[in-house]
Scaffold this motif. Structure first.
Motif, PDB file in Angstrom:
ATOM      1  N   ASN A   1      -3.842 -10.095  -2.964  1.00  0.00           N
ATOM      2  CA  ASN A   1      -3.207  -9.479  -1.785  1.00  0.00           C
ATOM      3  C   ASN A   1      -2.832  -8.038  -2.104  1.00  0.00           C
ATOM      4  O   ASN A   1      -1.663  -7.715  -2.295  1.00  0.00           O
ATOM      5  N   PRO A   2      -3.836  -7.151  -2.146  1.00  0.00           N
ATOM      6  CA  PRO A   2      -3.586  -5.792  -2.654  1.00  0.00           C
ATOM      7  C   PRO A   2      -2.613  -4.992  -1.788  1.00  0.00           C
ATOM      8  O   PRO A   2      -2.062  -3.998  -2.252  1.00  0.00           O
ATOM      9  N   TYR A   3      -2.394  -5.425  -0.554  1.00  0.00           N
ATOM     10  CA  TYR A   3      -1.543  -4.669   0.366  1.00  0.00           C
ATOM     11  C   TYR A   3      -0.052  -4.951   0.156  1.00  0.00           C
ATOM     12  O   TYR A   3       0.803  -4.294   0.740  1.00  0.00           O
ATOM     13  N   LEU A   4       0.279  -5.935  -0.655  1.00  0.00           N
ATOM     14  CA  LEU A   4       1.689  -6.331  -0.801  1.00  0.00           C
ATOM     15  C   LEU A   4       2.520  -5.285  -1.535  1.00  0.00           C
ATOM     16  O   LEU A   4       2.108  -4.789  -2.583  1.00  0.00           O
ATOM     17  N   ASP A   5       3.709  -4.990  -1.018  1.00  0.00           N
ATOM     18  CA  ASP A   5       4.608  -4.132  -1.787  1.00  0.00           C
ATOM     19  C   ASP A   5       5.290  -4.969  -2.891  1.00  0.00           C
ATOM     20  O   ASP A   5       5.235  -6.203  -2.880  1.00  0.00           O
ATOM     21  N   THR A   6       5.899  -4.271  -3.849  1.00  0.00           N
ATOM     22  CA  THR A   6       6.371  -4.940  -5.069  1.00  0.00           C
ATOM     23  C   THR A   6       7.467  -5.967  -4.777  1.00  0.00           C
ATOM     24  O   THR A   6       7.518  -7.025  -5.415  1.00  0.00           O
ATOM     25  N   THR A   7       8.341  -5.682  -3.804  1.00  0.00           N
ATOM     26  CA  THR A   7       9.402  -6.645  -3.490  1.00  0.00           C
ATOM     27  C   THR A   7       8.816  -7.941  -2.951  1.00  0.00           C
ATOM     28  O   THR A   7       9.149  -9.041  -3.415  1.00  0.00           O
ATOM     29  N   ARG A   8       7.902  -7.816  -1.969  1.00  0.00           N
ATOM     30  CA  ARG A   8       7.296  -9.021  -1.389  1.00  0.00           C
ATOM     31  C   ARG A   8       6.481  -9.759  -2.455  1.00  0.00           C
ATOM     32  O   ARG A   8       6.451 -10.992  -2.485  1.00  0.00           O
TER      33      ARG A   8
ATOM     34  N   ALA B   1      14.271  -9.737  -7.033  1.00  0.00           N
ATOM     35  CA  ALA B   1      13.215 -10.734  -6.837  1.00  0.00           C
ATOM     36  C   ALA B   1      12.522 -11.056  -8.153  1.00  0.00           C
ATOM     37  O   ALA B   1      12.229 -12.223  -8.444  1.00  0.00           O
ATOM     38  N   VAL B   2      12.287 -10.034  -8.996  1.00  0.00           N
ATOM     39  CA  VAL B   2      11.660 -10.273 -10.301  1.00  0.00           C
ATOM     40  C   VAL B   2      12.577 -11.148 -11.156  1.00  0.00           C
ATOM     41  O   VAL B   2      12.129 -12.123 -11.772  1.00  0.00           O
ATOM     42  N   LEU B   3      13.880 -10.840 -11.163  1.00  0.00           N
ATOM     43  CA  LEU B   3      14.804 -11.641 -11.979  1.00  0.00           C
ATOM     44  C   LEU B   3      14.929 -13.062 -11.448  1.00  0.00           C
ATOM     45  O   LEU B   3      15.140 -14.001 -12.222  1.00  0.00           O
TER      46      LEU B   3
END
Lengths: 81, 81
Positions: free
Chosen positions: B49-56, A58-60
């Protein structure tokens, strides 16, 4: 529904197998087109780099999109000047 | 180094605490600017949105960037026509 919410849409899209609900003034058709582009780019990058985990993928994807955007912007600046 | 590799750069950037090495013909300064934009956008979305995980978070960053890009493109089309 109060006035402030009147012109807001809730659009739910699926990107790379996860659901995202986008709330805002964007036209749902625009949100769906954007989701399709991100989904397609993620699948394309994954195809070329099968070892990538979803976060790095997702970052890329974000990196690719910003890169294309900055290049298009620079081209447009050259055309305008 | 053979000819095919001659015009390729390897640029390592840090985005949201992870290292990424980008290999390609892009100018390293371009790659670093792009990485800074993605990193800043991820931190901004996380702040809201502090609850978001890194992928989302990364997927939503890509969505934001594509959305802005499509809107700028549509504006440009209106100006050109």
């Amino acid at each position: 529904m109060n006035n402030r919410e009147n012109n807001k849409h809730r659009t739910t899209v699926s990107i790379y197998g996860q659901q995202y609900t986008v709330v805002g003034q964007e036209d749902p058709a625009h949100v769906k087109e954007v989701a399709r582009i991100v989904n397609d780019q993620m699948r394309e990058i994954k195809r070329r780099n099968p070892y990538l985990d979803t976060t790095r993928l997702a970052v890329l994807t974000a990196v690719n999109v910003v890169s294309e955007y900055k290049k298009a912007e620079a081209e447009q600046r050259n055309k305008d000047s």
